[in-house]
Structures are given as structure tokens and as C-alpha cells.
Design an enzyme around this catalytic site. Structure first.
Site, PDB file in Angstrom:
ATOM      1  N   GLY A  34     -15.661   3.082   3.691  1.00 52.17           N
ATOM      2  CA  GLY A  34     -13.971   3.905   3.560  1.00 52.17           C
ATOM      3  C   GLY A  34     -13.321   3.339   2.061  1.00 52.17           C
ATOM      4  N   GLN A  35     -13.702   2.437   1.274  1.00 55.15           N
ATOM      5  CA  GLN A  35     -13.551   2.101  -0.026  1.00 55.15           C
ATOM      6  C   GLN A  35     -13.005   3.297  -1.172  1.00 55.15           C
ATOM      7  OE1 GLN A  35     -15.830  -0.455  -3.036  1.00 55.15           O
ATOM      8  NE2 GLN A  35     -14.315  -1.148  -3.795  1.00 55.15           N
ATOM      9  N   ASN A  65     -12.910  -2.911   2.884  1.00 56.55           N
ATOM     10  CA  ASN A  65     -13.756  -1.517   2.910  1.00 56.55           C
ATOM     11  C   ASN A  65     -14.764  -1.927   1.202  1.00 56.55           C
ATOM     12  OD1 ASN A  65     -12.530  -0.692   5.002  1.00 56.55           O
ATOM     13  ND2 ASN A  65     -11.835   0.200   3.593  1.00 56.55           N
ATOM     14  N   HIS A 116      -7.190  -5.667   2.310  1.00 58.28           N
ATOM     15  CA  HIS A 116      -6.066  -4.246   3.262  1.00 58.28           C
ATOM     16  C   HIS A 116      -5.437  -6.167   4.021  1.00 58.28           C
ATOM     17  CE1 HIS A 116      -6.556  -1.060   2.083  1.00 58.28           C
ATOM     18  NE2 HIS A 116      -7.848  -0.926   2.200  1.00 58.28           N
ATOM     19  N   HIS A 146     -10.009  -5.330  -3.037  1.00 57.60           N
ATOM     20  CA  HIS A 146      -9.103  -5.548  -2.461  1.00 57.60           C
ATOM     21  C   HIS A 146      -9.100  -5.944  -1.422  1.00 57.60           C
ATOM     22  CE1 HIS A 146      -9.823  -1.676  -2.963  1.00 57.60           C
ATOM     23  NE2 HIS A 146      -9.907  -0.941  -1.288  1.00 57.60           N
ATOM     24  N   ASP A 191       1.021  -1.283  -0.031  1.00 56.89           N
ATOM     25  CA  ASP A 191       0.292   0.042   0.317  1.00 56.89           C
ATOM     26  C   ASP A 191       1.436   1.401   0.449  1.00 56.89           C
ATOM     27  OD1 ASP A 191      -3.233   0.716   1.059  1.00 56.89           O
ATOM     28  OD2 ASP A 191      -1.903   2.011   1.037  1.00 56.89           O
ATOM     29  N   ILE A 192       0.667   2.120  -0.651  1.00 60.69           N
ATOM     30  CA  ILE A 192       1.196   3.570  -1.056  1.00 60.69           C
ATOM     31  C   ILE A 192       1.129   4.153   0.467  1.00 60.69           C
ATOM     32  CG2 ILE A 192      -0.602   5.122  -2.153  1.00 60.69           C
ATOM     33  CD1 ILE A 192       1.583   5.786  -3.643  1.00 60.69           C
TER      34      ILE A 192
HETATM   35  P1  AMP Z   1      -9.363   1.554   0.638  1.00 60.55           P
HETATM   36  O1  AMP Z   1      -9.850   3.080   1.044  1.00 60.55           O
HETATM   37  O2  AMP Z   1     -10.177   0.423   1.526  1.00 60.55           O
HETATM   38  O3  AMP Z   1     -10.103   1.435  -0.890  1.00 60.55           O
HETATM   39  O4  AMP Z   1      -8.073   0.893  -0.160  1.00 60.55           O
HETATM   40  C1  AMP Z   1      -7.252   1.676  -1.596  1.00 60.55           C
HETATM   41  C2  AMP Z   1      -6.256   1.620  -0.564  1.00 60.55           C
HETATM   42  O5  AMP Z   1      -5.201   2.099  -1.599  1.00 60.55           O
HETATM   43  C3  AMP Z   1      -5.404   2.536   0.258  1.00 60.55           C
HETATM   44  O6  AMP Z   1      -5.106   2.069   1.211  1.00 60.55           O
HETATM   45  C4  AMP Z   1      -4.281   3.313  -0.316  1.00 60.55           C
HETATM   46  O7  AMP Z   1      -3.227   4.191   0.194  1.00 60.55           O
HETATM   47  C5  AMP Z   1      -4.384   2.627  -1.499  1.00 60.55           C
HETATM   48  N1  AMP Z   1      -3.682   3.263  -2.578  1.00 60.55           N
HETATM   49  C6  AMP Z   1      -4.133   4.090  -3.940  1.00 60.55           C
HETATM   50  N2  AMP Z   1      -3.324   4.264  -4.336  1.00 60.55           N
HETATM   51  C7  AMP Z   1      -2.101   3.254  -4.660  1.00 60.55           C
HETATM   52  C8  AMP Z   1      -1.051   3.427  -5.716  1.00 60.55           C
HETATM   53  N3  AMP Z   1      -0.896   3.898  -6.476  1.00 60.55           N
HETATM   54  N4  AMP Z   1       0.042   2.100  -5.079  1.00 60.55           N
HETATM   55  C9  AMP Z   1      -0.248   1.346  -4.185  1.00 60.55           C
HETATM   56  N5  AMP Z   1      -1.333   1.600  -3.393  1.00 60.55           N
HETATM   57  C10 AMP Z   1      -2.124   2.388  -3.393  1.00 60.55           C
END
Ligand code: AMP
Ligand code: ZN
Length: 119
Positions: free
Chosen positions: A98-99, A92, A107, A105, A37-38
Site C-alpha cells: 500500500g505504499q 507501508n 501514519h 513515512h 494526511d490529505i
Molecule cells: P502511503 O499510501 O502509505 O504511501 O501513504 C501516503 C499518504 O500520503 C496517503 O495517506 C495520502 O493520503 C497522503 N498524501 C498524498 N498526498 C498528500 C499531500 N499533498 N498532503 C498530505 N498527505 C498526502
């Protein structure tokens, strides 16, 4: 990387699977992809996504649920290989939960104490 199934050109995670956006790979096979995760919320925080574009948990059906089972097998395998025994898996579903990225995906978070219930 191999081609995403049901590619959605507007989807961030489909672009990551295709390699159009860089990511830090943790694991990959024909059906799923895992990457860091970024914006990590724990010392270990990676995401596992199906290569098929499935919008969320709400779109899991008898036709694609084997993918979800496969992802949980991958989570068990990858965490074991990392030497992780205690971890949290979160998905989420919908903006209120929180999605932020509409591609299913999971986490995987580990490496710190966690509270319950989540916020
Ligand atoms: P959610 O908020 O549950 O939909 O999770 C989306 C996740 O994607 C968040 O934790 C972000 O930090 C992660 N995210 C968004 N863009 C990127 C990216 N380019 N590389 C890796 N993770 C990302
Ligand atoms: Zn997608």
C-alpha cells in the site's frame, strides 16, 4: 521550512518539506516533519517523515536508523501533547503493502475503533 537533506526533486514529500507543496503542519524539527494526511482515514491522521529522503522502511540502515528512533520519540511527544493515548502507527513498504509515496513515512491514526488485521 528548513532544507530537506538528500532532496529528490521528483518526490512529493520532499516538495512538501521544502514548502513547494502546501501542507498542514503538525510538528517540525531539524530532522523530521509531521503534517495532516490529505485523505484522513481516522479523525486524527497525520504523517511523520524524515527530512532526509529515505525511500521506505526497506532502506533503513545503521547509518539512518537513529532517525527512525527520533521519529518514534516525536510520535510519543506529539500524541501526548494532543491528549491522545490510543493510536496506531503504520508504515507501508512497497506497492503491494500500500505504499504510494516513496519517501519513508509513518501514519499516525487515532480517534476511532480499529480492527486487526488491517486489510
Ligand atoms: P502511503 O499510501 O502509505 O504511501 O501513504 C501516503 C499518504 O500520503 C496517503 O495517506 C495520502 O493520503 C497522503 N498524501 C498524498 N498526498 C498528500 C499531500 N499533498 N498532503 C498530505 N498527505 C498526502
Ligand atoms: Zn523525498
Amino acid at each position: 521550512m528548513s532544507d530537506v537533506l538528500n532532496y529528490d526533486a521528483d518526490c512529493l514529500f520532499c516538495k512538501i518539506i521544502k514548502g513547494e507543496i502546501p501542507s498542514a503542519k503538525v510538528y517540525e524539527d531539524d530532522l523530521c516533519y509531521a503534517f495532516k494526511d490529505i485523505d484522513p482515514q481516522a479523525p486524527v491522521h497525520f504523517l511523520v517523515i524524515p527530512k532526509a529522503h529515505i525511500p521506505s522502511c526497506a532502506a533503513v540502515t545503521p547509518d539512518n536508523s537513529a532517525m527512525v528512533a527520533h521519529i518514534f520519540e516525536v510520535i510519543a511527544k506529539v500524541t501526548k501533547e494532543m491528549g491522545i493515548t490510543d493510536f496506531r502507527v503504520v508504515s507501508n513498504c512497497g506497492p503491494q503493502a500500500g505504499q504510494s509515496v516513496p519517501h519513508l513515512h509513518f501514519h499516525v491514526l487515532s480517534g476511532r475503533d480499529m480492527t486487526w488485521p488491517p486489510g
